[in-house]
Design a protein around this motif. Structure first.
Motif, mmCIF file in Angstrom:
data_model
loop_
_atom_site.group_PDB
_atom_site.id
_atom_site.type_symbol
_atom_site.label_atom_id
_atom_site.label_comp_id
_atom_site.label_asym_id
_atom_site.label_seq_id
_atom_site.Cartn_x
_atom_site.Cartn_y
_atom_site.Cartn_z
ATOM 1 N N ALA A 34 1.390 0.656 14.404
ATOM 2 C CA ALA A 34 2.283 0.384 15.520
ATOM 3 C C ALA A 34 1.519 0.292 16.834
ATOM 4 C CB ALA A 34 3.352 1.481 15.612
ATOM 5 N N LEU A 35 0.584 1.226 17.071
ATOM 6 C CA LEU A 35 -0.182 1.235 18.318
ATOM 7 C C LEU A 35 -1.112 0.029 18.429
ATOM 8 C CD1 LEU A 35 -0.992 5.042 18.499
ATOM 9 C CD2 LEU A 35 0.243 3.746 20.226
ATOM 10 N N LEU A 36 -1.738 -0.333 17.329
ATOM 11 C CA LEU A 36 -2.615 -1.505 17.337
ATOM 12 C C LEU A 36 -1.816 -2.770 17.616
ATOM 13 C CD1 LEU A 36 -4.860 -0.634 14.249
ATOM 14 C CD2 LEU A 36 -5.603 -0.721 16.639
ATOM 15 N N TYR A 101 6.700 -6.043 10.099
ATOM 16 C CA TYR A 101 7.260 -4.982 10.936
ATOM 17 C C TYR A 101 8.612 -4.504 10.407
ATOM 18 C CZ TYR A 101 3.605 -6.072 14.296
ATOM 19 O OH TYR A 101 2.384 -6.262 14.901
ATOM 20 N N GLY A 102 9.378 -5.380 9.792
ATOM 21 C CA GLY A 102 10.671 -4.996 9.238
ATOM 22 C C GLY A 102 10.539 -3.988 8.115
ATOM 23 N N ILE A 103 9.594 -4.223 7.194
ATOM 24 C CA ILE A 103 9.364 -3.298 6.083
ATOM 25 C C ILE A 103 8.900 -1.945 6.597
ATOM 26 C CG2 ILE A 103 7.913 -2.832 4.068
ATOM 27 C CD1 ILE A 103 7.882 -5.815 3.508
ATOM 28 N N ILE A 239 8.586 9.271 14.412
ATOM 29 C CA ILE A 239 9.465 8.836 15.500
ATOM 30 C C ILE A 239 8.669 8.090 16.564
ATOM 31 C CG2 ILE A 239 10.856 9.656 17.447
ATOM 32 C CD1 ILE A 239 11.958 11.824 15.590
ATOM 33 N N ILE A 240 7.473 8.578 16.863
ATOM 34 C CA ILE A 240 6.608 7.883 17.830
ATOM 35 C C ILE A 240 6.328 6.466 17.356
ATOM 36 C CG2 ILE A 240 4.314 7.841 18.879
ATOM 37 C CD1 ILE A 240 4.351 10.913 18.750
ATOM 38 N N ALA A 241 6.031 6.341 16.068
ATOM 39 C CA ALA A 241 5.753 5.022 15.513
ATOM 40 C C ALA A 241 6.981 4.115 15.590
ATOM 41 C CB ALA A 241 5.301 5.158 14.059
ATOM 42 N N LEU A 242 8.159 4.674 15.321
ATOM 43 C CA LEU A 242 9.391 3.884 15.373
ATOM 44 C C LEU A 242 9.669 3.377 16.788
ATOM 45 C CD1 LEU A 242 11.773 5.980 13.082
ATOM 46 C CD2 LEU A 242 10.952 3.661 12.653
ATOM 47 N N LYS A 248 8.503 -4.526 18.821
ATOM 48 C CA LYS A 248 8.086 -5.704 18.048
ATOM 49 C C LYS A 248 9.257 -6.348 17.317
ATOM 50 C CE LYS A 248 4.438 -6.575 18.084
ATOM 51 N NZ LYS A 248 3.632 -7.264 19.119
ATOM 52 N N LEU A 249 10.379 -5.634 17.249
ATOM 53 C CA LEU A 249 11.525 -6.140 16.501
ATOM 54 C C LEU A 249 12.592 -6.773 17.384
ATOM 55 C CD1 LEU A 249 11.953 -3.185 13.982
ATOM 56 C CD2 LEU A 249 10.990 -5.436 13.503
#
Length: 250
Positions: A34-36, A101-103, A239-242, A248-249
């Motif tokens: 996610a960060l990249l 990103y959806g998966i 949660i941070i990643a979400l 991106k979504l």
């Protein structure tokens, strides 16, 4: 590739993520991805970098959990039998960014819901020996394929799966997650290197950071960290990643 200031900032954040992730038997690949993604790294390079960082972090994690005798090969072996070939297959593919990103987002959401809204760590499934074996083989294949496609080690799915189904304790699940990620990261990385060309040397600050964080976190998780605390750290990390993936979504 991000500029040097962004790369150093990522390294500092990745050190914290690897510390928290290693303490619960994970590599942190979901957060790295996610960060990249929001840092301008090319989509083709993201899975390769994340798998490499996963491999570094879980090397320390696998050692610590095995050293403290939390690893149960009876639990992890059926998953590995089917996950590794499927991880290679998934790693050889290149999905459109929207599907990618959806998966990732859907999978992380399910894990967060389980951690924060269900107090029980296992379900009352009265499964026979062959049923547990079959379920582990099927789950291993599915998780391995998703891991290879998305570019993460797969432990982020495996750890809660083991707890939900009741295949092992929190420590055993964390140990299984670390080993699972390590081996599937190698498999996915080989596939990625075979089919895609990306220079990993440009990202050496990230590798150094996660190596330090991984060693510290693995030592904590394998010895003194309480199971419920481990789950909360896992949930917070996801949660941070979400939150980052939402960008991106939309």
């Amino acid at each position: 590739m991000p500029d040097i200031s962004t790369l150093l900032l990522l390294a500092a954040v990745f050190l914290c993520i690897s510390y928290c992730s290693a303490s619960v038997g994970l590599g942190g690949g979901s957060c790295y991805t996610a960060l990249l993604a929001v840092s301008g790294v090319a989509p083709l390079a993201i899975p390769l970098i994340s798998l490499s960082l996963n491999l570094i972090v879980t090397s320390a994690g696998s050692y610590q959990f095995i050293r403290h005798r939390h690893a149960s090969w009876k639990i992890i072996t059926p998953f590995l039998v089917t996950s590794m070939p499927m991880a290679y297959l998934g790693g050889s593919l290149h999905l459109p960014k929207g599907v990618f990103y959806g998966i990732l987002f859907a999978s992380l959401t399910i894990v967060v819901i389980r951690i924060f809204f269900y107090q029980k760590t296992s379900l009352s499934w009265n499964l026979k020996g062959w049923q547990k074996l079959a379920l582990s083989l099927i789950a291993g294949a599915l998780l391995g394929f998703i891991a290879g496609v998305v570019g993460i080690g797969g432990g982020i799915y495996l750890v809660p799966f083991i707890l939900i189904v009741g295949l092992g304790t929190e420590k055993q699940a964390a140990a299984s997650g670390a080993i699972f990620i390590w081996l599937n990261s190698i498999t996915g990385l080989i596939a990625r290197l075979h089919h895609h060309s990306v220079s990993l040397l440009d990202y050496y600050p990230l590798m150094i950071a996660v190596a330090v964080g991984g060693m510290l976190g693995a030592a904590l998780g394998a010895t003194s960290l309480k199971p419920r605390t481990m789950q909360k750290i896992l949930g917070t990390t996801i949660i941070i990643a979400l939150c980052l993936l939402i960008q991106k979504l939309v």
